[in-house]
Scaffold this motif. Sequence first.
Motif, PDB file in Angstrom:
ATOM      1  N   ARG A 274       0.864  -1.182   0.000  1.00  0.00           N
ATOM      2  CA  ARG A 274       0.000   0.000   0.000  1.00  0.00           C
ATOM      3  C   ARG A 274       0.899   1.231   0.000  1.00  0.00           C
ATOM      4  O   ARG A 274       1.818   1.333   0.812  1.00  0.00           O
TER       5      ARG A 274
ATOM      6  N   SER B 198      -5.579  -3.066  -8.389  1.00  0.00           N
ATOM      7  CA  SER B 198      -5.265  -1.969  -7.479  1.00  0.00           C
ATOM      8  C   SER B 198      -6.500  -1.077  -7.347  1.00  0.00           C
ATOM      9  O   SER B 198      -7.417  -1.133  -8.176  1.00  0.00           O
TER      10      SER B 198
ATOM     11  N   ALA C 147      -2.546  -5.984  -0.149  1.00  0.00           N
ATOM     12  CA  ALA C 147      -2.639  -5.015   0.941  1.00  0.00           C
ATOM     13  C   ALA C 147      -3.490  -5.604   2.060  1.00  0.00           C
ATOM     14  O   ALA C 147      -4.488  -6.281   1.805  1.00  0.00           O
TER      15      ALA C 147
ATOM     16  N   ASP D 126      -3.550   7.464  -2.820  1.00  0.00           N
ATOM     17  CA  ASP D 126      -3.288   6.190  -2.154  1.00  0.00           C
ATOM     18  C   ASP D 126      -3.505   5.076  -3.168  1.00  0.00           C
ATOM     19  O   ASP D 126      -4.471   5.126  -3.957  1.00  0.00           O
TER      20      ASP D 126
ATOM     21  N   PRO E  26      -3.781   0.991  -2.845  1.00  0.00           N
ATOM     22  CA  PRO E  26      -3.719  -0.344  -2.257  1.00  0.00           C
ATOM     23  C   PRO E  26      -3.597  -1.374  -3.394  1.00  0.00           C
ATOM     24  O   PRO E  26      -4.466  -1.461  -4.265  1.00  0.00           O
TER      25      PRO E  26
END
Length: 283
Positions: free
Chosen positions: A70, A219, A118, A112, A114
């Motif tokens: 992450r 993702s 993650a 962000d 992830p």
Amino acid sequence: MTAGTDHTQPVGDLDTDVSADVEALYRDGITARRGAFAPEWADRLGEDVAAAFEEALSRPGGAVGRGPHRYYVEIHPEQIRDFVGLVDHPWVRSVCAAVLGPDYRIVELGFDVPLEGAVNQPWHRDFPMPEETRSERRLTSLAFNVTTVDTEEDMGPFEIAPGTQWDDDPSFEHGMFPPKSAYPRYEELAVRKYPRRGDISARSALTIHRGTANLSAKSRPVLVLGVDGPEANNDERHDMAVTRAYWESLPQRVRDHLACPVVEELTPITQKHTIEGLVMGDA
């Protein structure tokens, strides 16, 4: 919101009626506008984020870990094609003015990501509670989130515990991480969010939240726009800048709220907005 209390700032006519959003932010710590942008707009944003992520991973300090698999990357406004369309959106502008006042400042742009693998983050807030929030029960900053994908259950949805922006406990480590003994309460309150391309949310980053485990092979990039009121100082954690040519191309209404240096040439950002417990992967 406390009965009989109006937290809306007196800023004259707003572009959009956001009184219900202000109430939701004070009650729940989060609100959203579905379909604020076209899905195609979000797709272009996703392309820009993917390019910035690839560049950030190619150099030391370009991305900071927020737990296993992450990452967080701060970027410059010029790295996305329609920064103006984002920050000058009537809903965004109106929420900022209503909650933070007419002198709000845009201090952060990042994302962000992830990835597959993650894990659940520890419950946390993004920074310690400011004194204005503690003593006056007033929000002094906002974080806007824009997904670049349609969020599905197995992609590690964002999870938030409504109403916990007011939690004030000396046992919070670094003022941000509640003790694990408090986790059952947050898990009972928790709401998972499944935004789709074109949606945008606004929240207090003080509201206790976490990213959940990404069990998919995909993702889930999310753009983050950070905005401060006059008394907040989150700009100290960020290094956003614009070139002079870009600054001069911006509408005055955007320049009035953009709190960052104007430079001749952009320097890639070395990430410094770390969150200790997340960097350590303490999930």
